[in-house]
Motif scaffolding. Structure first.
Motif, mmCIF file in Angstrom:
data_model
loop_
_atom_site.group_PDB
_atom_site.id
_atom_site.type_symbol
_atom_site.label_atom_id
_atom_site.label_comp_id
_atom_site.label_asym_id
_atom_site.label_seq_id
_atom_site.Cartn_x
_atom_site.Cartn_y
_atom_site.Cartn_z
ATOM 1 N N PHE A 24 -7.223 -2.490 11.491
ATOM 2 C CA PHE A 24 -6.134 -3.422 11.158
ATOM 3 C C PHE A 24 -5.567 -3.109 9.773
ATOM 4 C CE2 PHE A 24 -5.145 -7.340 8.794
ATOM 5 C CZ PHE A 24 -4.064 -7.804 9.518
ATOM 6 N N VAL A 28 -1.762 -2.161 8.738
ATOM 7 C CA VAL A 28 -0.980 -2.919 7.748
ATOM 8 C C VAL A 28 -0.553 -1.998 6.589
ATOM 9 C CG1 VAL A 28 -1.151 -4.725 5.988
ATOM 10 C CG2 VAL A 28 -1.920 -5.194 8.288
ATOM 11 N N TRP A 31 2.232 0.217 7.754
ATOM 12 C CA TRP A 31 3.446 -0.589 7.991
ATOM 13 C C TRP A 31 4.100 -0.969 6.664
ATOM 14 C CZ3 TRP A 31 2.867 -6.460 8.887
ATOM 15 C CH2 TRP A 31 4.113 -7.052 9.115
ATOM 16 N N GLN A 32 3.284 -1.452 5.717
ATOM 17 C CA GLN A 32 3.830 -1.933 4.441
ATOM 18 C C GLN A 32 3.740 -0.884 3.330
ATOM 19 O OE1 GLN A 32 5.407 -4.917 3.745
ATOM 20 N NE2 GLN A 32 5.432 -5.094 5.965
ATOM 21 N N GLY A 252 2.329 -8.768 -7.982
ATOM 22 C CA GLY A 252 1.368 -9.132 -6.927
ATOM 23 C C GLY A 252 1.108 -7.982 -5.972
ATOM 24 N N LEU A 253 1.263 -8.273 -4.668
ATOM 25 C CA LEU A 253 0.953 -7.288 -3.629
ATOM 26 C C LEU A 253 1.708 -5.971 -3.818
ATOM 27 C CD1 LEU A 253 -0.407 -6.807 -0.774
ATOM 28 C CD2 LEU A 253 1.720 -7.610 0.194
ATOM 29 N N TYR A 261 -6.361 -0.010 -6.215
ATOM 30 C CA TYR A 261 -6.748 -1.354 -6.631
ATOM 31 C C TYR A 261 -7.218 -1.391 -8.092
ATOM 32 C CZ TYR A 261 -7.679 -6.133 -5.253
ATOM 33 O OH TYR A 261 -7.615 -7.498 -5.133
ATOM 34 N N ARG A 303 9.285 -1.031 -5.599
ATOM 35 C CA ARG A 303 9.188 -2.447 -5.246
ATOM 36 C C ARG A 303 8.705 -3.275 -6.433
ATOM 37 N NH1 ARG A 303 8.948 -3.014 0.496
ATOM 38 N NH2 ARG A 303 8.654 -5.216 0.152
ATOM 39 N N ALA B 43 -2.752 -12.669 10.520
ATOM 40 C CA ALA B 43 -3.075 -11.975 9.265
ATOM 41 C C ALA B 43 -2.001 -10.935 8.936
ATOM 42 C CB ALA B 43 -4.445 -11.319 9.374
ATOM 43 N N ALA B 44 -1.472 -10.280 9.965
ATOM 44 C CA ALA B 44 -0.421 -9.269 9.724
ATOM 45 C C ALA B 44 0.833 -9.929 9.160
ATOM 46 C CB ALA B 44 -0.103 -8.528 11.021
ATOM 47 N N PHE B 47 1.544 -10.118 5.404
ATOM 48 C CA PHE B 47 2.095 -8.982 4.651
ATOM 49 C C PHE B 47 3.553 -8.699 5.003
ATOM 50 C CE2 PHE B 47 -2.448 -8.521 4.943
ATOM 51 C CZ PHE B 47 -2.795 -8.280 3.632
ATOM 52 N N ALA B 48 4.089 -9.410 5.980
ATOM 53 C CA ALA B 48 5.448 -9.116 6.442
ATOM 54 C C ALA B 48 6.485 -9.660 5.462
ATOM 55 C CB ALA B 48 5.664 -9.724 7.822
ATOM 56 N N GLY B 49 7.582 -8.950 5.339
ATOM 57 C CA GLY B 49 8.668 -9.412 4.478
ATOM 58 C C GLY B 49 9.078 -8.339 3.499
ATOM 59 N N SER B 50 10.384 -8.210 3.320
ATOM 60 C CA SER B 50 10.873 -7.129 2.459
ATOM 61 C C SER B 50 10.961 -7.560 1.000
ATOM 62 C CB SER B 50 12.238 -6.653 2.962
ATOM 63 O OG SER B 50 13.097 -7.755 3.049
ATOM 64 N N SER B 51 10.861 -8.855 0.742
ATOM 65 C CA SER B 51 10.901 -9.307 -0.651
ATOM 66 C C SER B 51 9.754 -10.278 -0.888
ATOM 67 C CB SER B 51 12.221 -10.015 -0.938
ATOM 68 O OG SER B 51 12.292 -11.197 -0.168
ATOM 69 N N LYS B 52 9.490 -10.532 -2.176
ATOM 70 C CA LYS B 52 8.398 -11.444 -2.520
ATOM 71 C C LYS B 52 8.678 -12.833 -1.939
ATOM 72 C CE LYS B 52 6.914 -10.982 -6.907
ATOM 73 N NZ LYS B 52 6.793 -11.351 -8.335
ATOM 74 N N ARG B 55 8.100 -12.850 1.838
ATOM 75 C CA ARG B 55 6.660 -12.797 2.066
ATOM 76 C C ARG B 55 6.037 -14.164 1.783
ATOM 77 N NH1 ARG B 55 5.751 -7.962 -0.763
ATOM 78 N NH2 ARG B 55 4.894 -9.163 -2.468
ATOM 79 N N ARG B 187 -2.284 -13.977 -5.006
ATOM 80 C CA ARG B 187 -1.444 -13.120 -5.859
ATOM 81 C C ARG B 187 -2.249 -12.568 -7.027
ATOM 82 N NH1 ARG B 187 4.339 -15.352 -6.151
ATOM 83 N NH2 ARG B 187 4.297 -14.568 -4.036
ATOM 84 N N LEU B 189 -5.211 -11.736 -6.834
ATOM 85 C CA LEU B 189 -6.034 -10.651 -6.270
ATOM 86 C C LEU B 189 -5.148 -9.521 -5.729
ATOM 87 C CD1 LEU B 189 -8.555 -12.927 -4.333
ATOM 88 C CD2 LEU B 189 -9.031 -11.632 -6.411
ATOM 89 N N TYR B 190 -3.857 -9.577 -6.037
ATOM 90 C CA TYR B 190 -2.850 -8.593 -5.575
ATOM 91 C C TYR B 190 -2.715 -8.586 -4.058
ATOM 92 C CZ TYR B 190 -4.300 -7.171 -10.186
ATOM 93 O OH TYR B 190 -4.652 -7.183 -11.502
ATOM 94 N N LEU B 191 -2.987 -9.716 -3.435
ATOM 95 C CA LEU B 191 -2.922 -9.762 -1.971
ATOM 96 C C LEU B 191 -1.785 -10.656 -1.479
ATOM 97 C CD1 LEU B 191 -6.728 -9.907 -1.088
ATOM 98 C CD2 LEU B 191 -5.182 -7.978 -0.836
ATOM 99 N N ALA B 192 -0.896 -11.042 -2.353
ATOM 100 C CA ALA B 192 0.242 -11.869 -1.908
ATOM 101 C C ALA B 192 1.493 -11.481 -2.678
ATOM 102 C CB ALA B 192 -0.046 -13.330 -2.127
#
Lengths: 348, 192
Positions: A24, A28, A31-32, A252-253, A261, A303, B43-44, B47-52, B55, B187, B189-192
């Motif tokens: 998964f 992801v 994809w991203q 962020g992401l 990381y 980005r 969960a996928a 992560f979807a979205g082209s902008s913050k 998302r 965010r 944790l750099y995950l958002a």
């Protein structure tokens, strides 16, 4: 006994969730385009990433649903326990993915390094108040014009070696500031880096102190713009992906699209990065560069610092987007190197 | 109830005739396959979205899904405290392709959870709502086919899930601090 059986089923499901989640995360990441999670090297076509991810998910599913029917068709974890095991699988797989990606990143980088390493004649400058590397041209006019360079915080001076070599081949001397220590980026201490370097370069016979340019990367570009606004000795500036706005300092992401990381953690730890961007005020100082031409270079895929908010509203400013490039890597792009050399040939 | 039983007999009566269909239904009915698929789809979406901003909106959908699933679970548990309907295999002859759950048949917890997923997704992304709704529908049919639920159990479960999704959808403003906190932690944790 029933509890033990349920735990056993839960653990078997956790193993499935872990391996399926590894796939998964690859899906992801592909994809991203999250570089920090990708296992395949940069530039590999997305279909390979999708194939890898799908294969892992399919293999885990075949094992679990194909061979564990006895456990699957027994009373197992309730919905809350199911979510616990699935979340644990996802989290463990994420940690594993980051570690494997980090390891593979180094493998790919060392393989690339073997073929891309460029030779350069450089001199290490280590004074009490200034550290950096000076690159002198092997031929051309003497004394030479010089370009002073500030890297992205956290990056070593070797990150600018490609630009330095390209500049020396173009007849320029290049001085790369060593700002790898976090303390170099404290405000207002950071403001003295360019003036100190230029003062030192003025003392060198091989260098023409009246023809000075400045290059910066990321926050280093903000610093270069600020330095040029305050020092007319700098005749032209090239800013690679300057941060400009404090909101760009908290991506962020999006950080994981550009770096691993641990690098993302280091990137964010620069002392109050958002506040530093505000205090440097590069965006406001751009208007003070009327007589010092400024070239701003952005990666179209960036980005972290989207260039949409910026335009070449100032007379002496030119904005150049580079297709296919992100926030990082601009300083290693051959097109960017030739743009920089051309800009300084034209303006200093 | 007569119609419910008749419909159950019609669907469950087809079980055990075609081996491939039985295998497919056993895959769909188990506690892992479709729930895992729904969770990974969700969960996928994180992560979807082209902008913050885009998302952030998707991430709020996920927090809403979690809230709706929790609410649906609570409602099902409360229903189970006051009402018990025996499973079909406890009261009549069935073609059973699953183990024998011991909790109340109505409302179906599985349908409540699956339709809570689909209901929230539908409010924000029609396409995802349709996909999740189709998966929830398959889950429901498989449960009847394999003999663990009557159709009415699943309708009731689906209603519980959908109403939970609707209520969570209507409480966005109240839930905003929680959503912002969850996304803020991610965010960091750099995950958002």
């Amino acid at each position: 006994m029933e509890f033990r059986e349920q735990i056993t089923i839960g653990v078997i499901f956790l193993v499935f969730a872990y391996f399926a989640s590894l796939g998964f995360w690859q899906l992801v990441a592909t994809w991203q385009r999250l570089e920090a999670l990708l296992w395949l090297p940069r530039g590999v076509k997305a279909r390979w990433g999708y194939s890898l991810g799908s294969s892992l998910v399919a293999a885990a599913s075949l094992w679990f649903f194909g061979t564990r029917s006895e456990e699957i068709f027994s009373p197992g974890p309730a919905s809350s326990e199911f979510l616990f095991f699935l979340s644990a699988g996802l989290a463990l797989a994420l940690v594993t993915t980051v570690i494997i990606s980090l390891f593979l990143d180094r493998v790919w980088a060392s393989l690339q390094g073997l073929t891309e390493r460029r030779r350069s004649d450089s001199e290490l400058i280590a004074l009490k108040w200034l550290r950096g590397t000076l690159y002198l041209p092997s031929s051309g006019e003497a004394p030479s014009p010089v370009v002073c360079m500030a890297p992205e915080p956290g990056e070593g001076i070797e990150s600018l070696e490609g630009i330095a070599v390209s500049l020396t081949e173009g007849g320029f001397a290049a001085f790369s500031l060593d700002m790898s220590s976090q303390d170099s980026w404290r405000y207002p201490d950071a403001l003295v880096e360019f003036p100190q370097a230029i003062a030192y370069l003025d003392t060198r016979d091989e260098i023409d102190g009246s023809r000075v340019g400045a290059v910066g990367v990321g926050l280093g570009a903000d610093l270069a713009i600020r330095a040029a606004a305050e020092d007319r000795q700098i005749k032209a500036v090239v800013a690679l992906a300057p941060v400009m706005l404090p909101s760009h300092a908290r991506p962020g992401l999006d950080l994981l699209r550009e770096m691993s990381y641990p690098e993302a953690i280091r990137w964010s730890r620069v002392h109050q990065r958002g506040e530093l961007v505000t205090r440097l005020g590069a965006l406001e100082h751009v208007s003070e560069l009327d007589s010092q031409p400024l070239l701003i270079v952005y990666g179209e895929e960036d980005r972290l610092v989207p260039s949409a908010g910026l335009d070449a509203s100032q007379r002496a400013t030119k904005v150049k987007p580079i297709p296919g490039q992100g926030h990082r890597g601009l300083e290693r792009d051959a097109q960017v190197m030739s743009l920089i050399t051309g800009w300084f040939h034209e303006h200093i | 109830m007569v119609l419910d039983t008749a419909l159950f007999n019609l669907i469950n009566g087809s079980a055990g005739r075609v081996a491939v269909v039985d295998s497919l239904m056993r895959l769909l009915v188990n506690d892992y396959f479709l729930p895992t698929a729904l969770c990974l789809l969700t969960a996928a979406l994180w992560f979807a979205g082209s902008s913050k901003q885009e998302r952030g909106r998707n991430q709020r959908v996920i927090v809403s899904i979690i809230m709706a699933v929790l609410l649906a679970n609570v409602v099902v548990k409360l229903c189970n405290l006051v009402f018990f309907r025996p499973r079909p295999f406890s009261v009549q002859q069935v073609n059973l392709l699953f183990y024998r759950p011991s909790d109340s048949s109505l409302p179906a917890n599985s349908a409540a959870v699956a339709f809570a997923f689909a209901g929230v997704a539908w409010q924000r992304h029609r396409w995802l709502g349709v996909v999740m709704g189709a998966l929830a529908g398959l889950f429901a049919i498989a449960r009847i086919y394999c003999g663990v639920h009557y159709p009415l159990d699943l309708v009731a479960g689906g209603l519980v899930g959908s109403v939970s999704a609707y209520l969570v959808g209507k409480s966005q403003r109240a839930l905003e601090p929680l959503m912002a906190a969850v996304i803020g932690v991610a965010r960091r944790l750099y995950l958002a």
